[in-house]
Design a protein around this motif. Structure first.
Motif, short mmCIF file in Angstrom:
data_model
loop_
_atom_site.label_atom_id
_atom_site.label_comp_id
_atom_site.label_asym_id
_atom_site.label_seq_id
_atom_site.Cartn_x
_atom_site.Cartn_y
_atom_site.Cartn_z
N ASN A 36 -7.32 -0.86 0.92
CA ASN A 36 -6.33 0.15 0.96
C ASN A 36 -5.03 -0.26 0.57
O ASN A 36 -4.14 0.40 0.63
CB ASN A 36 -6.03 0.12 2.86
N LEU B 255 -0.95 4.24 0.86
CA LEU B 255 -1.32 5.00 1.74
C LEU B 255 -0.74 4.77 3.40
O LEU B 255 -0.58 3.58 3.74
CB LEU B 255 -3.01 4.77 1.88
N ARG C 46 0.88 -1.39 0.03
CA ARG C 46 -0.14 -0.13 0.11
C ARG C 46 0.79 1.21 0.04
O ARG C 46 1.92 1.28 0.68
CB ARG C 46 -0.85 0.14 1.13
N TYR D 163 -1.03 5.79 7.42
CA TYR D 163 -2.41 5.98 8.49
C TYR D 163 -3.63 5.54 8.16
O TYR D 163 -4.41 6.29 8.04
CB TYR D 163 -2.11 7.34 8.84
N VAL D 164 -3.78 4.16 7.47
CA VAL D 164 -4.98 3.92 7.10
C VAL D 164 -4.89 2.39 7.91
O VAL D 164 -4.04 1.95 8.39
CB VAL D 164 -5.18 3.64 5.60
N ASP D 165 -5.95 1.80 7.82
CA ASP D 165 -6.36 0.42 8.54
C ASP D 165 -5.82 -0.46 7.66
O ASP D 165 -6.15 -0.87 6.60
CB ASP D 165 -7.94 0.23 8.50
N TYR D 166 -4.62 -1.23 8.19
CA TYR D 166 -3.85 -1.98 7.62
C TYR D 166 -4.52 -3.33 7.21
O TYR D 166 -3.86 -4.20 6.56
CB TYR D 166 -2.40 -2.27 8.52
#
Length: 124
Positions: A110, A100, A98, A102-105
């Motif tokens: 994502n 991105l 990913r 600071y996202v839900d890993y």
């Protein structure tokens, strides 16, 4: 673009071990996190483990204490050491990357880049 190629799948007996590898190439400097997911037959893709750009490691409850995610930055390779395998671990395993942060890993959506998958079969 980032390319991911998994290897190391196969057949193992319950209680045994396997190690999956994922070779990462391309625009690796754009990557903020890597993960392993699996998709059992007839089911949705599910989170297994993730590692962040700062080295944080995260696991699904079902594999915690049995699986270990790691990476070799020099070789641009991601690993998943799987110990004490269970029949329910049978699945196609995918590595993912990913961009991105600071996202839900744990959410597959994502992750932008995916490998082709490698089959893991656990027999009794």
């Amino acid at each position: 673009q980032v390319q991911l190629v998994e290897s190391g799948g196969g057949v193992a007996q319950a209680g045994g071990s396997l190690r999956l590898s994922c070779s990462v190439s391309g625009r690796t400097f754009d990557i903020n996190g890597l993960g392993w997911f699996r998709q059992p037959p007839g089911k949705e893709r599910e989170f297994v483990a993730a590692i962040s750009s700062t080295g944080g490691r995260y696991y699904a409850d079902s594999v915690k204490g049995r699986f270990a995610i790691s990476r070799d930055s020099a070789k641009y390779t991601l690993y998943l050491q799987m110990n004490n395998l269970k029949l329910d671990d049978t699945s196609v395993y995918y590595c993912a990357a990913r961009e991105l942060g600071y996202v839900d890993y744990s959410r597959p959506t994502n992750y932008l880049y995916w490998g082709q998958g490698t089959q893991v079969t656990v027999s009794s």
